[in-house]
Scaffold this motif. Structure first.
Motif, PDB file in Angstrom:
ATOM      1  N   THR A 204       0.828  -1.211   0.000  1.00  0.00           N
ATOM      2  CA  THR A 204       0.000   0.000   0.000  1.00  0.00           C
ATOM      3  C   THR A 204       0.861   1.259   0.000  1.00  0.00           C
ATOM      4  N   LEU A 205       1.856   1.297   0.874  1.00  0.00           N
ATOM      5  CA  LEU A 205       2.723   2.478   0.939  1.00  0.00           C
ATOM      6  C   LEU A 205       3.596   2.586  -0.305  1.00  0.00           C
ATOM      7  N   ARG A 206       4.058   1.459  -0.823  1.00  0.00           N
ATOM      8  CA  ARG A 206       4.905   1.482  -2.017  1.00  0.00           C
ATOM      9  C   ARG A 206       4.146   2.092  -3.192  1.00  0.00           C
ATOM     10  N   GLU A 207       2.903   1.697  -3.321  1.00  0.00           N
ATOM     11  CA  GLU A 207       2.084   2.234  -4.416  1.00  0.00           C
ATOM     12  C   GLU A 207       1.931   3.754  -4.282  1.00  0.00           C
TER      13      GLU A 207
ATOM     14  N   SER B 245      -5.230  18.435  12.144  1.00  0.00           N
ATOM     15  CA  SER B 245      -4.800  17.781  13.382  1.00  0.00           C
ATOM     16  C   SER B 245      -4.426  16.326  13.165  1.00  0.00           C
ATOM     17  N   GLY B 246      -4.811  15.757  12.005  1.00  0.00           N
ATOM     18  CA  GLY B 246      -4.474  14.377  11.701  1.00  0.00           C
ATOM     19  C   GLY B 246      -3.102  14.201  11.090  1.00  0.00           C
ATOM     20  N   GLN B 247      -2.384  15.299  10.852  1.00  0.00           N
ATOM     21  CA  GLN B 247      -1.043  15.197  10.286  1.00  0.00           C
ATOM     22  C   GLN B 247      -0.054  14.671  11.320  1.00  0.00           C
ATOM     23  N   PHE B 248       0.975  14.010  10.833  1.00  0.00           N
ATOM     24  CA  PHE B 248       1.987  13.410  11.707  1.00  0.00           C
ATOM     25  C   PHE B 248       2.583  14.430  12.674  1.00  0.00           C
ATOM     26  N   VAL B 249       2.868  15.640  12.206  1.00  0.00           N
ATOM     27  CA  VAL B 249       3.573  16.624  13.034  1.00  0.00           C
ATOM     28  C   VAL B 249       2.641  17.430  13.931  1.00  0.00           C
TER      29      VAL B 249
ATOM     30  N   GLU C 114      12.755  13.388   7.454  1.00  0.00           N
ATOM     31  CA  GLU C 114      13.837  12.404   7.434  1.00  0.00           C
ATOM     32  C   GLU C 114      13.287  10.981   7.518  1.00  0.00           C
ATOM     33  N   ILE C 115      12.346  10.756   8.431  1.00  0.00           N
ATOM     34  CA  ILE C 115      11.780   9.414   8.590  1.00  0.00           C
ATOM     35  C   ILE C 115      11.037   8.990   7.323  1.00  0.00           C
ATOM     36  N   LYS C 116      10.274   9.909   6.731  1.00  0.00           N
ATOM     37  CA  LYS C 116       9.550   9.568   5.500  1.00  0.00           C
ATOM     38  C   LYS C 116      10.504   9.171   4.385  1.00  0.00           C
ATOM     39  N   MET C 117      11.602   9.904   4.256  1.00  0.00           N
ATOM     40  CA  MET C 117      12.569   9.579   3.195  1.00  0.00           C
ATOM     41  C   MET C 117      13.214   8.220   3.434  1.00  0.00           C
ATOM     42  N   ILE C 118      13.566   7.929   4.665  1.00  0.00           N
ATOM     43  CA  ILE C 118      14.179   6.638   4.976  1.00  0.00           C
ATOM     44  C   ILE C 118      13.209   5.500   4.695  1.00  0.00           C
ATOM     45  N   LEU C 119      11.973   5.637   5.167  1.00  0.00           N
ATOM     46  CA  LEU C 119      10.984   4.576   4.947  1.00  0.00           C
ATOM     47  C   LEU C 119      10.649   4.431   3.468  1.00  0.00           C
ATOM     48  N   ALA C 120      10.524   5.545   2.770  1.00  0.00           N
ATOM     49  CA  ALA C 120      10.203   5.494   1.339  1.00  0.00           C
ATOM     50  C   ALA C 120      11.282   4.739   0.572  1.00  0.00           C
ATOM     51  N   ASN C 121      12.541   5.009   0.881  1.00  0.00           N
ATOM     52  CA  ASN C 121      13.627   4.306   0.200  1.00  0.00           C
ATOM     53  C   ASN C 121      13.652   2.821   0.562  1.00  0.00           C
ATOM     54  N   LEU C 122      13.356   2.498   1.806  1.00  0.00           N
ATOM     55  CA  LEU C 122      13.283   1.095   2.191  1.00  0.00           C
ATOM     56  C   LEU C 122      12.169   0.373   1.441  1.00  0.00           C
TER      57      LEU C 122
ATOM     58  N   LYS D 155      -0.828   8.582   3.166  1.00  0.00           N
ATOM     59  CA  LYS D 155      -0.955   7.273   3.811  1.00  0.00           C
ATOM     60  C   LYS D 155       0.298   6.971   4.639  1.00  0.00           C
ATOM     61  N   THR D 156       1.447   7.331   4.099  1.00  0.00           N
ATOM     62  CA  THR D 156       2.693   7.152   4.853  1.00  0.00           C
ATOM     63  C   THR D 156       2.679   8.007   6.108  1.00  0.00           C
ATOM     64  N   ASP D 157       2.182   9.232   5.965  1.00  0.00           N
ATOM     65  CA  ASP D 157       2.071  10.142   7.105  1.00  0.00           C
ATOM     66  C   ASP D 157       1.166   9.544   8.188  1.00  0.00           C
ATOM     67  N   SER D 158       0.039   8.984   7.754  1.00  0.00           N
ATOM     68  CA  SER D 158      -0.906   8.374   8.682  1.00  0.00           C
ATOM     69  C   SER D 158      -0.278   7.180   9.392  1.00  0.00           C
ATOM     70  N   PHE D 159       0.432   6.361   8.636  1.00  0.00           N
ATOM     71  CA  PHE D 159       1.100   5.191   9.209  1.00  0.00           C
ATOM     72  C   PHE D 159       2.091   5.611  10.301  1.00  0.00           C
ATOM     73  N   LEU D 160       2.835   6.676  10.068  1.00  0.00           N
ATOM     74  CA  LEU D 160       3.809   7.134  11.062  1.00  0.00           C
ATOM     75  C   LEU D 160       3.119   7.685  12.302  1.00  0.00           C
ATOM     76  N   LYS D 161       2.031   8.410  12.108  1.00  0.00           N
ATOM     77  CA  LYS D 161       1.319   8.943  13.271  1.00  0.00           C
ATOM     78  C   LYS D 161       0.701   7.815  14.095  1.00  0.00           C
TER      79      LYS D 161
END
Length: 526
Positions: free
Chosen positions: A341-344, A451-455, A480-488, A367-373
């Motif tokens: 899901t995140l890869r897509e 208010s639903g944003q990660f930050v 930084e976390i988003k970039m690391i996870l996205a590359n993974l 979706k990535t933002d939501s997953f991190l929050k």
């Protein structure tokens, strides 16, 4: 002769001094045991553990359960809890946050609470550093649009150095990797790109200082925490973990001295300045903002002071970012569908932004933002938030007096499991906040959607703190976390080691929660 006269004088004064000493002792005993206690009306959780030492030990091993119990019973009020420290700790309902955040720092102190929790009297960890949040807010965060492509480049370089060499030569084979240890170095390199520049962030001396200090700080803090508070003044200084921190500070100063001298020489020659955290701190000092007794207190122009500041910001960035990212990777490894899901989403967003991790691309990864929050909601790094030391007695709106010397805190973990705040709170739902944001937008509720944003911070999501002392570096950390996870996610499949069928369990250590650092994650190149 002189000694004899001195002895006679002392003997003559003794009858006058002894009553004063006795009076002081009597007053102290009265205050300690007989004076009215403004907190006597507040319930204490963990009463079944009789005696202070048993309560303290219970906190070290069962703090999460104690906070949940207290919040369940006294959700809208206050309760007390016995911690490894000697002062009174009052756990406060989130409903008091709006009035608490208005209190000045000379009434409730964020820094003084950090001193207590990190045991800075013994560890000497720098906490009273107002120049750091100021520089993050005024220099780092506004520079993120410019820095994001550089951070993305550094993530790829770090992956090629830290992850790629561990992969099997056969693309179909899985490779076990202790991702926590690798993320420590990856985060140090990526953060170091901004903190100290693109060349030095790969220097092993810098990495050893930044990563080593990050690990050693928590080892020292936990070592002191385990000691009885009455023993600490005598024995804490001699702990090997505490002594190690002092040596690491000396090593960091030695490493940084020629760097600072070279930059000052460039300034004297009128050459172009570097554009990183170290230079921003040096500029603040050179402008007179960091001089002795100036805006920032202790002289920030010294190399030793700059080294302490670098260590402080490295610890803050590397420690929390590594833990959050490790939590996220463990959840991804346990859920192949979530990876897909995140890869897509990430591939789609990057295609729209020509493969560049710019600000708009990062914001579009909802979706990535939501997953991190959700990761931080479900696996918060601490049981509490909004920790403040009370420097002056005050009263809450319900009339409860909070005395000087006590500590107040809000039960972050318990709030995150409150069904009134989060439906099905015990279910990990990676798209929880993605769906909430969509629903709020459909209703035209822009503030609720934001208010639903990660930050974002609010009374139901306190991981980043609340009020004026909310984590100023969370915007940098989120990118930084988003970039690391996205590359993974775009480069590898991830899985659990053989025999494991569920996400790895966390470690609860007193008021903290960390992902198990001993676990491997299986990786296979896509």
């Amino acid at each position: 002769m002189a000694l004899t006269q001195l002895a006679h004088s002392a003997s003559a004064l003794l009858p006058l001094v002894l009553p004063s000493i006795a009076a002081i002792l009597a007053f102290a005993i009265f205050q300690r045991y007989f004076a009215p206690n403004p907190l006597s009306n507040l319930p204490i959780v963990g009463e079944e553990y009789h005696g202070y030492e048993k309560k303290r030990q219970a906190y070290l091993t069962k703090a999460k359960d104690l906070y949940l119990e207290g919040y369940t019973k006294f959700k809208h009020g206050l309760f007390r809890i016995v911690t490894p420290n000697a002062n009174s700790v009052i756990v406060v309902s989130p409903r008091f946050l709006d009035e608490l955040k208005k209190l000045p720092d000379d009434v409730v102190s964020f820094d003084a609470a950090n001193d207590d929790s990190m045991h800075t009297k013994y560890t000497l960890i720098p906490t009273h550093e107002p120049i750091l949040p100021h520089t993050i807010k005024t220099s780092l965060t506004p520079s993120l649009p410019r820095l994001n492509p550089q951070l993305s480049e550094e993530v790829q370089i770090a992956f090629s150095q830290e992850i790629a060499p561990l992969m099997s030569s056969s693309p179909s084979d899985w490779a076990p990797i202790n991702i926590n240890s690798k993320l420590l170095r990856i985060v140090a390199k990526v953060s170091g790109r901004v903190f100290i520049g693109p060349e030095l962030c790969h220097d092993e001396r810098y990495l050893e200082a930044a990563v080593g200090y990050t690990v050693s700080v928590m080892e020292a803090q936990r070592a002191v925490e385990r000691m009885n508070p009455w023993v600490r003044p005598i024995a804490a200084w001699r702990l090997k973990e505490v002594r190690k921190l002092a040596q690491m500070e000396r090593d960091a100063t030695a490493f940084l001295r020629p760097v600072v001298e070279a930059r000052r020489e460039k300034q004297r020659k009128g050459e172009e300045k570097d554009n990183d955290m170290l230079q921003w701190l040096m500029d603040s000092a050179d402008q007179g903002q960091g001089k002795q007794h100036g805006k920032w207190g202790e002289d920030t122009t010294t190399t030793r002071k700059l080294a302490r500041l670098q260590l402080a910001i490295s610890f803050a960035a590397i420690h929390t970012t590594t833990l959050v990212t490790t939590h996220a990777v463990y959840s991804l490894a346990a859920d192949p569908k979530l990876q897909a899901t995140l890869r897509e989403e990430i591939q789609s967003v990057l295609q729209e932004h020509k493969g560049v991790f710019n600000t708009s691309a990062l914001q579009a990864m909802k979706k990535t933002d939501s997953f991190l929050k959700e990761t931080m909601r479900f696996h918060p790094l601490g049981q509490t938030s909004f920790n403040r030391k009370v420097l002056r007695t005050f009263a809450l709106s319900n009339g409860q007096v909070i005395p000087k010397g006590s500590t107040i805190e809000v039960p972050n973990y318990a709030v995150s499991r409150d069904p009134e705040a989060y439906p099905n709170p015990d279910v990990f739902d990676p798209l929880r906040f993605y769906n909430l944001r969509n629903e709020a937008r459909e209703k035209g509720e822009a503030e609720q959607a934001a208010s639903g944003q990660f930050v974002s911070v609010n009374k139901e999501f306190l991981t980043f703190g609340y009020g004026r002392h909310a984590c100023p570096g969370r915007f940098f950390a989120a990118n930084e976390i988003k970039m690391i996870l996205a590359n993974l996610v775009m480069t590898y499949e991830m899985g659990l080691v053989e025999g494991e069928t569920e996400r790895y369990r966390d470690w609860d250590i007193a008021a903290g929660t960390i992902p198990d650092p001993t676990k491997d994650v299986m990786f296979r190149k896509l």
